[in-house]
Design a protein around this motif. Structure first.
Motif, PDB file in Angstrom:
ATOM      1  N   ILE A 261      -6.825  11.637 -17.044  1.00 42.07           N
ATOM      2  CA  ILE A 261      -6.179  11.945 -18.320  1.00 42.07           C
ATOM      3  C   ILE A 261      -5.604  13.357 -18.350  1.00 42.07           C
ATOM      4  O   ILE A 261      -4.579  13.625 -18.990  1.00 42.07           O
ATOM      5  N   TRP A 262      -6.255  14.288 -17.620  1.00 42.71           N
ATOM      6  CA  TRP A 262      -5.747  15.669 -17.601  1.00 42.71           C
ATOM      7  C   TRP A 262      -4.481  15.758 -16.751  1.00 42.71           C
ATOM      8  O   TRP A 262      -3.603  16.585 -17.021  1.00 42.71           O
ATOM      9  N   ALA A 263      -4.380  14.885 -15.758  1.00 42.82           N
ATOM     10  CA  ALA A 263      -3.146  14.817 -14.979  1.00 42.82           C
ATOM     11  C   ALA A 263      -2.018  14.248 -15.851  1.00 42.82           C
ATOM     12  O   ALA A 263      -0.860  14.661 -15.733  1.00 42.82           O
ATOM     13  N   LYS A 264      -2.369  13.302 -16.722  1.00 40.37           N
ATOM     14  CA  LYS A 264      -1.375  12.763 -17.662  1.00 40.37           C
ATOM     15  C   LYS A 264      -0.787  13.887 -18.509  1.00 40.37           C
ATOM     16  O   LYS A 264       0.444  13.977 -18.710  1.00 40.37           O
ATOM     17  N   ILE A 265      -1.661  14.734 -19.046  1.00 39.73           N
ATOM     18  CA  ILE A 265      -1.202  15.827 -19.911  1.00 39.73           C
ATOM     19  C   ILE A 265      -0.345  16.807 -19.127  1.00 39.73           C
ATOM     20  O   ILE A 265       0.697  17.283 -19.610  1.00 39.73           O
ATOM     21  N   PHE A 266      -0.739  17.096 -17.895  1.00 41.93           N
ATOM     22  CA  PHE A 266       0.040  18.000 -17.033  1.00 41.93           C
ATOM     23  C   PHE A 266       1.459  17.455 -16.848  1.00 41.93           C
ATOM     24  O   PHE A 266       2.451  18.189 -16.992  1.00 41.93           O
ATOM     25  N   VAL A 267       1.567  16.180 -16.535  1.00 43.25           N
ATOM     26  CA  VAL A 267       2.881  15.567 -16.298  1.00 43.25           C
ATOM     27  C   VAL A 267       3.724  15.591 -17.576  1.00 43.25           C
ATOM     28  O   VAL A 267       4.937  15.841 -17.534  1.00 43.25           O
ATOM     29  N   LEU A 268       3.087  15.343 -18.720  1.00 44.46           N
ATOM     30  CA  LEU A 268       3.827  15.401 -19.987  1.00 44.46           C
ATOM     31  C   LEU A 268       4.358  16.809 -20.251  1.00 44.46           C
ATOM     32  O   LEU A 268       5.481  16.977 -20.744  1.00 44.46           O
TER      33      LEU A 268
ATOM     34  N   PRO B  90       5.653   5.549 -19.886  1.00 44.09           N
ATOM     35  CA  PRO B  90       4.371   4.813 -19.843  1.00 44.09           C
ATOM     36  C   PRO B  90       3.178   5.688 -20.234  1.00 44.09           C
ATOM     37  O   PRO B  90       2.198   5.178 -20.807  1.00 44.09           O
ATOM     38  N   ILE B  91       3.231   6.972 -19.928  1.00 48.95           N
ATOM     39  CA  ILE B  91       2.104   7.853 -20.265  1.00 48.95           C
ATOM     40  C   ILE B  91       2.027   8.051 -21.773  1.00 48.95           C
ATOM     41  O   ILE B  91       0.937   7.989 -22.369  1.00 48.95           O
ATOM     42  N   ILE B  92       3.166   8.311 -22.415  1.00 46.95           N
ATOM     43  CA  ILE B  92       3.177   8.478 -23.870  1.00 46.95           C
ATOM     44  C   ILE B  92       2.767   7.179 -24.548  1.00 46.95           C
ATOM     45  O   ILE B  92       1.998   7.176 -25.519  1.00 46.95           O
ATOM     46  N   GLU B  93       3.235   6.070 -24.016  1.00 48.28           N
ATOM     47  CA  GLU B  93       2.858   4.769 -24.550  1.00 48.28           C
ATOM     48  C   GLU B  93       1.354   4.558 -24.433  1.00 48.28           C
ATOM     49  O   GLU B  93       0.715   4.022 -25.349  1.00 48.28           O
ATOM     50  N   TRP B  94       0.769   5.003 -23.320  1.00 48.26           N
ATOM     51  CA  TRP B  94      -0.689   4.878 -23.122  1.00 48.26           C
ATOM     52  C   TRP B  94      -1.452   5.643 -24.193  1.00 48.26           C
ATOM     53  O   TRP B  94      -2.418   5.118 -24.764  1.00 48.26           O
ATOM     54  N   PHE B  95      -1.036   6.887 -24.487  1.00 51.41           N
ATOM     55  CA  PHE B  95      -1.715   7.679 -25.509  1.00 51.41           C
ATOM     56  C   PHE B  95      -1.572   7.028 -26.888  1.00 51.41           C
ATOM     57  O   PHE B  95      -2.528   7.021 -27.676  1.00 51.41           O
TER      58      PHE B  95
END
Length: 373
Positions: free
Chosen positions: A219-226, A274-279
């Motif tokens: 999840i922290w990698a998700k935030i980094f990419v965003l 897809p990451i924003i959709e996941w959140f």
């Protein structure tokens, strides 16, 4: 013996010699005797204090000094300076010059700060003046401000902190100067440490891709990419509201810090959709970024970012470098420079707006689609 009396432009001189009086009228137009007369007339008794004109082009050049050589004010004319000194004696040698703390409190109450971070910068700088809080503002000089800056340097503070100290001192002196408590802004003469060279490093494309691959389960990698692909400041992303995310039209509204950056339209890059959709689907709360049921504070994220840097073997760069990394990626992909400025929320938009035509959100969406095609 000679006695002087009369007007400034006419002096009557009486010569007294052996009981005989001869009176002569001498009419002089600002000669040496007139200047001598003025000095005799304006001279004060010893221990009465003094007023004198300082050198340079000053708004209030006349300085008023007590018998103990304490400055009590500055005036635009000599007559006003004389009056101030007379007031000092009428008050039995008491003169209430505001303290540095009183001037600061006035500044904080009345200054209209553009952003909270600007006010926080002044508040932080104020803590370094602690030794001078109770001192009268009229006694604060360049050497005292320099002392505050030098102490900050000794405590490991850098250019930014020292600059904020100087800026605060300048604000305090300007307020005091407007009420004739000081003659000038003494902060102009302090010396700041050398400004460090800007760090233009960014995360590499390879590094971003490594984190992107790990984002599926991290999840922290998700935030980094965003952070990278929205080019948002960390605090902006962490405070983004779910209601401001439009998945259907692929954009979000966010931003802070400057007028140009607030409530700005940010198109969602297909890679991070897809990451924003996941959140949006897997978390609950007012904010977009929710971890373990709670919002994420920047201080907490900073620790997680450090762990992520080590986990993915990245350069030791701050979370703010994600924003610069994203801007660099979009620039290299050929995004319209004006569209990129819009997306970043730079204040220079006040200038570029004149040349940026059409609907802003539509133009940004087109710019994003162009780099994706």
């Amino acid at each position: 013996m000679a006695l002087f009396f009369g007007e400034l432009d006419k002096i009557h001189v009486i010569f007294v010699d052996n009981g005989f009086f001869d009176q002569f009228l001498i009419e002089l137009q600002y000669t040496h005797l007139v200047r001598l007369y003025r000095r005799l007339k304006m001279r004060k008794p010893n221990g009465d204090g003094s007023v004198y004109k300082m050198k340079g082009r000053l708004r209030n050049p006349w300085r008023v000094v007590t018998p103990k050589r304490k400055t009590i004010g500055y005036c635009p004319t000599r007559s006003e300076a004389e009056f101030l000194l007379a007031e000092y004696h009428n008050n039995n040698g008491k003169f209430e010059s505001p303290t540095v703390e009183q001037i600061y409190n006035y500044f904080i109450r009345n200054k209209k700060f553009k952003t909270k971070s600007t006010k926080d910068g002044y508040t932080s700088a104020w803590s370094y003046f602690e030794d001078y809080w109770s001192e009268e503002i009229a006694e604060l000089k360049t050497r005292h401000v320099q002392d505050v800056i030098n102490e900050a340097i000794d405590n490991g503070k850098g250019f930014a902190t020292c600059r904020n100290i100087k800026l605060l001192a300048s604000q305090l002196f300007k307020i005091a100067q407007s009420d004739d408590y000081v003659a000038k802004d003494y902060s102009k003469f302090v010396t700041l440490p050398d400004k460090p060279e800007p760090d233009n490093r960014t995360f590499t494309v390879e590094e971003v891709e490594r984190v992107f691959k790990g984002a599926e389960k991290d999840i922290w990698a998700k935030i980094f990419v965003l952070l990278v692909y929205t080019a948002m400041r960390p605090s902006e992303l962490l405070n983004t509201k779910r209601k401001n995310v439009n998945l259907e039209e692929r954009y979000l509204i966010a931003g802070s810090k400057t007028e140009a950056g607030r409530n700005r339209y940010i198109p969602i890059y297909s890679k991070i959709y897809p990451i924003i959709e996941w959140f949006m689907k897997n978390t609950k709360g007012d904010n977009l970024i929710i971890v373990n049921g709670s919002i994420v504070r920047y201080r907490y994220y900073l620790d997680k970012h450090s762990e992520l840097v080590e986990r993915y073997n990245l350069q030791e760069l701050s979370p703010h470098k994600c924003r610069k990394t994203g801007a660099t990626i979009y620039q290299n992909l050929g995004m319209n420079p004006l569209a990129l400025q819009r997306m970043l929320g730079h204040q220079s938009f006040e200038t570029t707006d004149r040349y940026y035509t059409g609907n802003v959100s539509e133009s940004l969406s087109i710019a994003m689609k162009n780099i994706e095609s």
